[in-house]
Design an enzyme around this catalytic site. Structure first.
Site, short mmCIF file in Angstrom:
data_model
loop_
_atom_site.label_atom_id
_atom_site.label_comp_id
_atom_site.label_asym_id
_atom_site.label_seq_id
_atom_site.Cartn_x
_atom_site.Cartn_y
_atom_site.Cartn_z
CG HIS A 166 7.93 -14.79 -4.62
ND1 HIS A 166 8.59 -15.24 -5.73
CD2 HIS A 166 7.34 -15.89 -4.07
CE1 HIS A 166 8.40 -16.54 -5.86
NE2 HIS A 166 7.65 -16.97 -4.86
CG ASP A 202 10.23 -21.63 -2.56
OD1 ASP A 202 9.65 -21.68 -1.45
OD2 ASP A 202 9.62 -21.54 -3.65
CG HIS A 204 7.32 -20.92 -6.52
ND1 HIS A 204 6.94 -21.55 -5.35
CD2 HIS A 204 6.38 -21.24 -7.45
CE1 HIS A 204 5.80 -22.20 -5.56
NE2 HIS A 204 5.45 -22.04 -6.82
CG ASP A 291 7.75 -24.50 -2.58
OD1 ASP A 291 8.97 -24.71 -2.58
OD2 ASP A 291 7.25 -23.37 -2.80
#
Ligand code: OKP
Ligand code: ZN
Length: 349
Positions: A166, A202, A204, A291
């Site tokens: 991120h 991931d 996200h 995740d």
């Protein structure tokens, strides 16, 4: 495979993140990496190595991907926080004000709180006393893993936290400060790999990685993630983001709804791998978040532990020199098993 472990990761230990109007305990805990390391060692997946030191090349690469004013801010943040009030030692730094829209970001505020907000995009990513040293050592691990692959290893694993995908040129958020996967990709480019692919699995969207490479055609970015209309980080990661300028056509976002089951997730992984393969890269970097696990407390896909063996096998089938970079995964009891399953599936293939 060689495992580059960030021995300083414990020094980054956030206490609280903002969630629905209250401060709650951080999901991104030191125990995550401890579990992954223990499981890799238990299975004998590879030697655990230190990443070596900072060279002029590595320092320059960091300053190429991240802006000097952002890095200077991170380097000095804790000292500034302490200078405000010695009682701050017991508190984390969290932003509470941001430039938002129609504000100026070119004038660097001298007010510390204003600068924390200038360089961040959420209130869930605390800066602690050890954040800078942990993040820097993690960046080294990613670059060392890339160097190992350049020296002829089929694969290497950067086992570090805080995560990185991120983090962008001049912003932190989503538990990330320095973009480890991007630094690995740039290391491969700097050593002469003409084309490098970054595959982000991931849950996200890797908004930082996309932003760092979206104008470039030498680094392909492909991400499979929860639909940003409902899932964090919300404001980037949509299907129509295909890259900009020379980079047009070199970013692919594959969105899946919250609740996605393994069959559909793996069909999407096959599509992602086809795009990677069509690009004919010299090497691959994988942002490995687990995740996507059914038991993850902050995510919404339903992969089972055994599915991670298949993930590793599928990536192995690309036949590329591969740098694995650890990202998310917050079901702490299973994060070691799931991550080690990926690496074992890759090595067995
Ligand atoms: C980092 B990585 C949950 C709020 C979500 C941010 C999630 C960052 C994920 N209560 N906060 O991509 O795993
Ligand atoms: Zn994640």
């Amino acid at each position: 495979m060689q495992i580059f472990h960030n021995a300083l990761h414990h020094t980054h230990a956030g206490r609280q993140e903002m969630f629905r109007g209250k401060l709650v305990p951080c999901h991104e805990t030191p125990s995550r990496v401890d579990h992954v390391l223990a499981e890799c060692q238990r299975r004998g997946l590879g030697p655990v190595l230190a990443p070596g030191g900072w060279t002029a090349d590595r320092e320059q690469r960091l300053r190429h991907l991240h802006t000097p004013r952002y890095l200077d801010f991170l380097a000095g943040a804790w000292d500034e926080w302490m200078a405000q009030d010695p009682a701050n030692a017991a508190l984390d730094i969290l932003p509470s004000v941001w430039p938002g829209h129609a504000f100026r970001t070119d004038v660097l505020p001298s007010n510390f709180s204003a600068r924390v907000g200038l360089f961040s995009f959420d209130a869930g990513t605390p800066i602690t006393a050890g954040t800078w040293s942990a993040a820097r050592q993690g960046a080294l691990c990613a670059m060392a893993a890339a160097d190992a692959v350049l020296q002829g290893e089929r694969a290497a694993f950067a086992l570090s936290r805080p995560p990185g995908h991120h983090a962008g040129p001049d912003f932190f958020g989503g538990y990330c400060f320095l973009n480890n996967a991007a630094l690995a990709a740039q290391t491969l480019r700097d050593a002469g790999c003409a084309r490098v692919a970054v595959l982000d699995v991931d849950y996200h969207h890797g908004n930082g990685t996309q932003t760092l490479f979206e104008s470039r055609n030498d680094v392909l970015t492909v991400s499979i993630h929860g639909d940003p209309r409902t899932e964090y980080p919300f404001y980037l990661g949509h299907a129509d983001e295909r890259g900009c300028g020379e980079g047009e056509g070199f970013n692919l976002n594959l969105l899946l709804p919250r609740g996605t089951q393994p069959d559909r997730w793996f069909a999407t992984l096959e599509a992602a791998c086809q795009t990677v393969s069509d690009f004919a890269p010299n090497a691959l970097v994988v942002s490995l978040g687990v995740d996507t696990f059914e038991g993850d407390p902050i995510s919404g896909f339903h992969l089972r532990s055994s599915d991670y063996l298949r993930l590793g096998r599928t990536v192995a089938a690309l036949g590329l020199p591969t740098v694995w970079v650890f990202e998310g995964g917050y079901a702490v009891a299973e994060v070691g098993i799931n991550t080690a399953n990926v690496l074992e599936g890759f090595q067995a293939a």
